[in-house]
Design a protein around this motif. Structure first.
Motif, PDB file in Angstrom:
ATOM      1  N   VAL A  46     -31.343 -32.755  78.709  1.00 38.97           N
ATOM      2  CA  VAL A  46     -30.851 -34.059  79.167  1.00 38.97           C
ATOM      3  C   VAL A  46     -29.347 -34.165  78.966  1.00 38.97           C
ATOM      4  O   VAL A  46     -28.623 -34.630  79.848  1.00 38.97           O
ATOM      5  CB  VAL A  46     -31.598 -35.200  78.445  1.00 38.97           C
ATOM      6  N   VAL A  47     -28.865 -33.720  77.815  1.00 37.56           N
ATOM      7  CA  VAL A  47     -27.432 -33.768  77.535  1.00 37.56           C
ATOM      8  C   VAL A  47     -26.675 -32.851  78.504  1.00 37.56           C
ATOM      9  O   VAL A  47     -25.621 -33.224  79.028  1.00 37.56           O
ATOM     10  CB  VAL A  47     -27.143 -33.392  76.069  1.00 37.56           C
ATOM     11  N   ALA A  48     -27.201 -31.674  78.767  1.00 34.68           N
ATOM     12  CA  ALA A  48     -26.559 -30.748  79.703  1.00 34.68           C
ATOM     13  C   ALA A  48     -26.530 -31.332  81.109  1.00 34.68           C
ATOM     14  O   ALA A  48     -25.513 -31.246  81.804  1.00 34.68           O
ATOM     15  CB  ALA A  48     -27.286 -29.409  79.691  1.00 34.68           C
TER      16      ALA A  48
ATOM     17  N   ALA B  64     -23.925 -34.058  81.220  1.00 30.10           N
ATOM     18  CA  ALA B  64     -22.579 -33.479  81.228  1.00 30.10           C
ATOM     19  C   ALA B  64     -22.230 -32.930  82.611  1.00 30.10           C
ATOM     20  O   ALA B  64     -21.112 -33.130  83.098  1.00 30.10           O
ATOM     21  CB  ALA B  64     -22.474 -32.375  80.179  1.00 30.10           C
ATOM     22  N   ILE B  65     -23.165 -32.267  83.252  1.00 23.17           N
ATOM     23  CA  ILE B  65     -22.928 -31.732  84.593  1.00 23.17           C
ATOM     24  C   ILE B  65     -22.683 -32.861  85.586  1.00 23.17           C
ATOM     25  O   ILE B  65     -21.765 -32.784  86.417  1.00 23.17           O
ATOM     26  CB  ILE B  65     -24.106 -30.837  85.037  1.00 23.17           C
ATOM     27  N   LEU B  66     -23.473 -33.922  85.499  1.00 26.89           N
ATOM     28  CA  LEU B  66     -23.278 -35.064  86.398  1.00 26.89           C
ATOM     29  C   LEU B  66     -21.925 -35.732  86.185  1.00 26.89           C
ATOM     30  O   LEU B  66     -21.263 -36.118  87.148  1.00 26.89           O
ATOM     31  CB  LEU B  66     -24.405 -36.079  86.218  1.00 26.89           C
ATOM     32  N   ILE B  67     -21.500 -35.860  84.938  1.00 24.46           N
ATOM     33  CA  ILE B  67     -20.194 -36.453  84.654  1.00 24.46           C
ATOM     34  C   ILE B  67     -19.081 -35.568  85.202  1.00 24.46           C
ATOM     35  O   ILE B  67     -18.134 -36.057  85.825  1.00 24.46           O
ATOM     36  CB  ILE B  67     -20.023 -36.708  83.148  1.00 24.46           C
ATOM     37  N   ILE B  68     -19.191 -34.265  85.023  1.00 26.71           N
ATOM     38  CA  ILE B  68     -18.178 -33.347  85.540  1.00 26.71           C
ATOM     39  C   ILE B  68     -18.108 -33.417  87.059  1.00 26.71           C
ATOM     40  O   ILE B  68     -17.020 -33.478  87.650  1.00 26.71           O
ATOM     41  CB  ILE B  68     -18.456 -31.908  85.049  1.00 26.71           C
TER      42      ILE B  68
ATOM     43  N   ILE C 175     -22.993 -46.701  83.023  1.00 28.10           N
ATOM     44  CA  ILE C 175     -22.472 -45.334  83.104  1.00 28.10           C
ATOM     45  C   ILE C 175     -23.158 -44.582  84.235  1.00 28.10           C
ATOM     46  O   ILE C 175     -22.509 -43.870  85.010  1.00 28.10           O
ATOM     47  CB  ILE C 175     -22.666 -44.595  81.757  1.00 28.10           C
ATOM     48  N   ALA C 176     -24.472 -44.735  84.357  1.00 27.60           N
ATOM     49  CA  ALA C 176     -25.210 -44.044  85.413  1.00 27.60           C
ATOM     50  C   ALA C 176     -24.722 -44.477  86.797  1.00 27.60           C
ATOM     51  O   ALA C 176     -24.505 -43.635  87.684  1.00 27.60           O
ATOM     52  CB  ALA C 176     -26.708 -44.304  85.272  1.00 27.60           C
ATOM     53  N   LEU C 177     -24.526 -45.773  86.992  1.00 30.23           N
ATOM     54  CA  LEU C 177     -24.039 -46.257  88.285  1.00 30.23           C
ATOM     55  C   LEU C 177     -22.608 -45.799  88.555  1.00 30.23           C
ATOM     56  O   LEU C 177     -22.259 -45.462  89.695  1.00 30.23           O
ATOM     57  CB  LEU C 177     -24.132 -47.784  88.343  1.00 30.23           C
TER      58      LEU C 177
ATOM     59  N   PHE D 252     -20.374 -40.451  94.837  1.00 35.79           N
ATOM     60  CA  PHE D 252     -21.266 -39.768  95.769  1.00 35.79           C
ATOM     61  C   PHE D 252     -21.791 -40.742  96.825  1.00 35.79           C
ATOM     62  O   PHE D 252     -21.940 -40.388  97.996  1.00 35.79           O
ATOM     63  CB  PHE D 252     -22.421 -39.106  95.028  1.00 35.79           C
ATOM     64  N   ILE D 253     -22.059 -41.975  96.407  1.00 36.43           N
ATOM     65  CA  ILE D 253     -22.497 -42.995  97.358  1.00 36.43           C
ATOM     66  C   ILE D 253     -21.371 -43.318  98.335  1.00 36.43           C
ATOM     67  O   ILE D 253     -21.602 -43.464  99.539  1.00 36.43           O
ATOM     68  CB  ILE D 253     -22.983 -44.254  96.610  1.00 36.43           C
TER      69      ILE D 253
END
Length: 109
Positions: free
Chosen positions: A5-7, A10-14, A90-92, A98-99
């Motif tokens: 989940v953390v990985a 991190a990938i999504l944030i990057i 944070i998720a939004l 991307f949206i």
């Protein structure tokens, strides 16, 4: 499971920061700005991510307060405790560029 989940986060944030950098560079094309006074694309993208998340968080807090809705103060994701509205904000903010890109692609078609 927690590491996965953390990985993934991190990938999504990057990827989100990378997309924000790309959007900022497209917006700034054509502007005659001195390179010395211009902040780096990474710092602009990170401050945009944090600013967007903060704005979403404040809006959600005001909405939930106005509607009188109650949320738990913390939710547990394995060993991590998070505030639900902060996690949603944070998720939004992560998916927002991307949206925007999807809407731009639809506008071109």
């Amino acid at each position: 499971m927690f590491v996965l989940v953390v990985a993934l986060l991190a990938i999504l944030i990057i990827l989100s920061v990378r997309e924000r950098m790309h959007l900022a560079s497209v917006r700034n094309k054509g502007w005659d700005v001195s390179e010395v006074s211009m902040p780096s694309p990474l710092s602009q993208a990170l401050s945009g991510l944090v600013g967007t998340a903060g704005g979403i968080y404040l809006s959600l807090v005001l909405l939930f307060t106005f509607l009188g809705l109650q949320l738990p103060e913390r939710i547990y994701l394995g060993q991590v405790q998070v505030e639900p509205l902060a996690a949603l904000s944070i998720a939004l903010a992560i998916v927002q560029p991307f949206i925007l890109k999807l809407f731009q692609l639809k506008r071109r078609i």
